[in-house]
Scaffold this active site. Sequence first.
Site, short mmCIF file in Angstrom:
data_model
loop_
_atom_site.label_atom_id
_atom_site.label_comp_id
_atom_site.label_asym_id
_atom_site.label_seq_id
_atom_site.Cartn_x
_atom_site.Cartn_y
_atom_site.Cartn_z
N TYR A 123 31.09 -11.79 61.07
CA TYR A 123 31.68 -11.39 59.79
C TYR A 123 31.82 -9.87 59.64
CZ TYR A 123 31.79 -16.05 57.74
OH TYR A 123 32.09 -17.35 57.45
N LYS A 172 22.29 -20.64 68.78
CA LYS A 172 23.00 -21.15 69.96
C LYS A 172 22.57 -20.31 71.17
CE LYS A 172 26.13 -23.98 71.76
NZ LYS A 172 25.94 -25.45 71.82
N ASP A 205 24.95 -27.05 66.81
CA ASP A 205 25.70 -28.30 66.81
C ASP A 205 24.79 -29.50 66.53
OD1 ASP A 205 24.92 -27.10 69.21
OD2 ASP A 205 26.09 -28.44 70.45
N ASP A 229 27.16 -19.96 56.91
CA ASP A 229 28.32 -20.25 56.07
C ASP A 229 28.73 -21.71 56.23
OD1 ASP A 229 30.37 -19.79 54.31
OD2 ASP A 229 31.65 -18.73 55.73
#
Length: 333
Positions: A123, A172, A205, A229
């Site tokens: 972002y 991740k 995930d 988000d």
Amino acid sequence: MRKVTLIPGDGIGPEISKSVTDIFEAAGVEVEFEIENAGEKVYNETGELIPESLYKSIEKNKVALKGPITTPIGKGFRSINVYLRKKYDLYSNIRPIKTLPGIKTRYENIDLVIFRENTEGLYIGEEKFENEEQTSAIAIKRITKKGSFRIIKAAFEYAKANNLNKVTVVHKANILKITDGLFLDTAREIAKDYPGITVEEVIIDNMCMQLVMNPEKYQVIVTMNLYGDILSDLCAGLVGGLGLAPGANIGEDIAVFEAVHGSAPDIAGQNKANPLALLFTSIDMLKYLKENEKAEQIEKAVLRVLENGEVLTADLGGSATTEELTAEIIKNL
């Protein structure tokens, strides 16, 4: 009397803001709202997306309540919300997610909170084309030790203060070994100072799947900007949607509380809007201001109205207007 900056926003913003101010007045809340606006309406009137008077108000009052804002396409900032977070270093985006009485959803007993890092990650908006033909582009993802430390610390402190025994760190790092690896390593360091709290590490995930299958298992989730988000909106969907989801952006000495849904220009001015997201946000603001008694009084009134299920706006399955729902909450104070 505590002064708070009120930013009504665009679209349905002024209507739902009035709902909050009417309920605060009826409950005798010791807050005086200083109204300053930003967004599309202000831009069309003055040529400024965010007037200087709004900055001064936020810097003076230190706390703001913000309705939904429309950022004009192709003009000014990428997002006014993102700009305010960056300007005031509001690094902690806190999104409580809770099952509500009377709201039909697929789940029961959800009660969790998401801590999303608010100033880093993808972002930061640093992108560029890699070649003259503009057929290949890259984006920079920036993760720092400082940014990671303070959001993770905030999540653990929240868990400790609320007698919760688990913090879930979402990442991740199996693929993004340096950036997400730094975030995860920082979490492991901080966890050592909280022996009474179990730390769970979950890949993003898998986290999405777990939240759809077993959302009641989670208490505090902490993660980076983009993942946070996505997870925040996913979790809002589990309990009834963005029309019920509060949000807070908190820094060292300034806090901006905001409804996270859009400005809904299609129903603006029609007395149809659901004010509950902004109202739940204002309840969290009162807790931040240590006005716990008034926060609890308003919250109980809202929950009674939801439980009764007789006076609800269209998005909640009823036919009540914004004003009728507001009046019903005031009646239940």
